[in-house]
Design a protein around this motif. Structure first.
Motif, PDB file in Angstrom:
ATOM      1  N   HIS A  29      -1.746   0.739  14.138  1.00 43.05           N
ATOM      2  CA  HIS A  29      -1.450   2.145  13.930  1.00 43.05           C
ATOM      3  C   HIS A  29      -0.872   2.679  15.235  1.00 43.05           C
ATOM      4  O   HIS A  29      -1.352   2.327  16.304  1.00 43.05           O
ATOM      5  CB  HIS A  29      -2.741   2.888  13.567  1.00 43.05           C
TER       6      HIS A  29
ATOM      7  N   GLY B 184       4.097  12.616   1.289  1.00 41.75           N
ATOM      8  CA  GLY B 184       5.019  11.642   0.722  1.00 41.75           C
ATOM      9  C   GLY B 184       6.238  12.265   0.082  1.00 41.75           C
ATOM     10  O   GLY B 184       6.313  13.479  -0.160  1.00 41.75           O
TER      11      GLY B 184
ATOM     12  N   ARG C 264      13.839   9.076  -1.774  1.00 40.34           N
ATOM     13  CA  ARG C 264      13.700   8.593  -0.406  1.00 40.34           C
ATOM     14  C   ARG C 264      15.056   8.176   0.163  1.00 40.34           C
ATOM     15  O   ARG C 264      15.959   7.808  -0.571  1.00 40.34           O
ATOM     16  CB  ARG C 264      12.711   7.424  -0.369  1.00 40.34           C
TER      17      ARG C 264
ATOM     18  N   THR D 161       0.967   7.020  12.485  1.00 42.18           N
ATOM     19  CA  THR D 161       1.365   6.347  11.258  1.00 42.18           C
ATOM     20  C   THR D 161       1.194   4.852  11.449  1.00 42.18           C
ATOM     21  O   THR D 161       0.932   4.385  12.568  1.00 42.18           O
ATOM     22  CB  THR D 161       2.835   6.692  10.899  1.00 42.18           C
ATOM     23  N   ASP D 162       1.305   4.097  10.378  1.00 41.83           N
ATOM     24  CA  ASP D 162       1.250   2.643  10.500  1.00 41.83           C
ATOM     25  C   ASP D 162       2.407   2.155  11.359  1.00 41.83           C
ATOM     26  O   ASP D 162       3.530   2.665  11.262  1.00 41.83           O
ATOM     27  CB  ASP D 162       1.320   1.990   9.120  1.00 41.83           C
TER      28      ASP D 162
ATOM     29  N   SER E 157       4.136  -0.325  11.025  1.00 41.22           N
ATOM     30  CA  SER E 157       5.198  -0.871  10.173  1.00 41.22           C
ATOM     31  C   SER E 157       5.957   0.200   9.397  1.00 41.22           C
ATOM     32  O   SER E 157       6.928  -0.118   8.696  1.00 41.22           O
ATOM     33  CB  SER E 157       4.600  -1.877   9.188  1.00 41.22           C
ATOM     34  N   ASN E 158       5.523   1.465   9.519  1.00 43.48           N
ATOM     35  CA  ASN E 158       6.180   2.553   8.789  1.00 43.48           C
ATOM     36  C   ASN E 158       7.386   3.037   9.598  1.00 43.48           C
ATOM     37  O   ASN E 158       7.380   4.110  10.207  1.00 43.48           O
ATOM     38  CB  ASN E 158       5.197   3.695   8.541  1.00 43.48           C
ATOM     39  N   HIS E 159       8.442   2.256   9.593  1.00 41.98           N
ATOM     40  CA  HIS E 159       9.604   2.559  10.438  1.00 41.98           C
ATOM     41  C   HIS E 159      10.335   3.839  10.034  1.00 41.98           C
ATOM     42  O   HIS E 159      10.827   4.556  10.922  1.00 41.98           O
ATOM     43  CB  HIS E 159      10.549   1.359  10.459  1.00 41.98           C
TER      44      HIS E 159
ATOM     45  N   MET F 194       8.985   6.660   9.000  1.00 39.44           N
ATOM     46  CA  MET F 194       8.240   7.763   9.597  1.00 39.44           C
ATOM     47  C   MET F 194       8.381   7.753  11.112  1.00 39.44           C
ATOM     48  O   MET F 194       8.504   8.810  11.744  1.00 39.44           O
ATOM     49  CB  MET F 194       6.755   7.646   9.196  1.00 39.44           C
ATOM     50  N   ARG F 195       8.413   6.582  11.690  1.00 34.95           N
ATOM     51  CA  ARG F 195       8.572   6.492  13.141  1.00 34.95           C
ATOM     52  C   ARG F 195       9.943   7.020  13.563  1.00 34.95           C
ATOM     53  O   ARG F 195      10.070   7.692  14.594  1.00 34.95           O
ATOM     54  CB  ARG F 195       8.366   5.053  13.617  1.00 34.95           C
TER      55      ARG F 195
END
Length: 272
Positions: free
Chosen positions: A129, A211, A217, A244-245, A247-249, A251-252
């Motif tokens: 995270h 979301g 999206r 965020t996770d 791996s949540n690219h 959102m990053r």
């Protein structure tokens, strides 16, 4: 050097050691006084603090909160030995109830998942995270006139409730001070949801990116929601903190595009 270690609960006499790892002497003194007052008020007990020591002094500290939702969040010296870290995690495991969450954050504790697993902690399966912070005064943000706001206590339209269900968040509930926002698709139907409210510190806002509808999206709706919430936060809030996770690219990219700064990486574990 191989330093021998001990792991013991704090006492009233050793209470200053609870904040010994803080770099600012005035901050240490202030926090020690606040902790002592909370103990005198019956809101805290010294035994809730676990202290790791070696011949160098205090090596690590962790608070075991009675609140089940508050994780164990240990802090150690960056040069602590693997043996000391392992012993600290093992004792922390022994003193926490089942269901407790352990958070290892790389600016407080090495991300040594193998040591946590050896101590009995189980990875939560979500992976790493990442935590971000944003100075909301450093750049301008714009509120979106097409976004609809639902302050806490406002009745949500059925279309918003349906989207909550579709996004797997039907159980999400607003809290005092929080506002839910909805961004529309081209036909005016709710296409994305987010919410914001007071963070963990004064002047800090937290954002929950609930979301965006799968078919919408990749159209920048998430960024519109996030920027709108940043803009409306001022002047009551001047900072944002969230994560965020790893791996949540998408959102990053949103956070980094809005000026948010990566400050830490975390690993989560649970106490079976």
């Amino acid at each position: 050097m191989n330093h021998e270690f001990t792991v013991l609960p704090a006492t009233l006499d050793t209470l200053p050691d609870v904040h010994a790892l803080l770099p600012d002497p005035q901050d240490r003194e202030r926090r020690t006084a606040d902790t002592r007052q909370r103990i005198e008020d019956g809101r805290l007990s010294p035994e809730q603090f676990l202290i790791l020591r070696t011949d160098r002094g205090v090596e690590g500290v962790a608070l075991i909160s009675h609140a089940p939702y508050v994780p164990a969040f240990p802090q150690v010296r960056p040069d602590s030995t693997a043996a000391a870290l392992s012993g600290f995690l093992t004792e922390l495991y022994a003193r926490t109830p089942p269901g407790k969450t352990l958070v290892l954050q790389d600016d407080r504790f090495p991300l040594r998942a193998e040591l946590a697993r050896a101590a009995g902690w189980q990875p939560d399966g979500a992976g790493a995270h990442v935590m971000y912070q944003t100075d909301l005064t450093a750049r301008p943000y714009s509120q979106d006139p097409h976004i609809t706001e639902y302050p806490h206590g406002t009745e949500w339209p059925q279309a918003v409730r349906d989207l909550m269900t579709r996004l797997g968040r039907a159980d999400w509930e607003s809290s005092e001070g929080w506002t839910l926002v909805s961004v529309p698709d081209d036909a005016g139907h709710p296409a994305g949801l987010a919410a914001s409210g007071p963070g963990g510190r004064p002047g800090e806002i937290s954002v929950n990116m609930i979301g965006v509808r799968p078919d919408q999206r990749g159209r920048g709706l998430g960024r519109r929601l996030e920027e709108h919430l940043f803009a409306r936060a001022l002047p009551a809030f001047t900072r944002h903190a969230g994560g965020t996770d790893a791996s949540n690219h998408p959102m990053r990219r949103i956070l980094e595009g809005l000026g948010s700064r990566l400050v830490a990486t975390q690993l989560y574990f649970t106490r079976p």
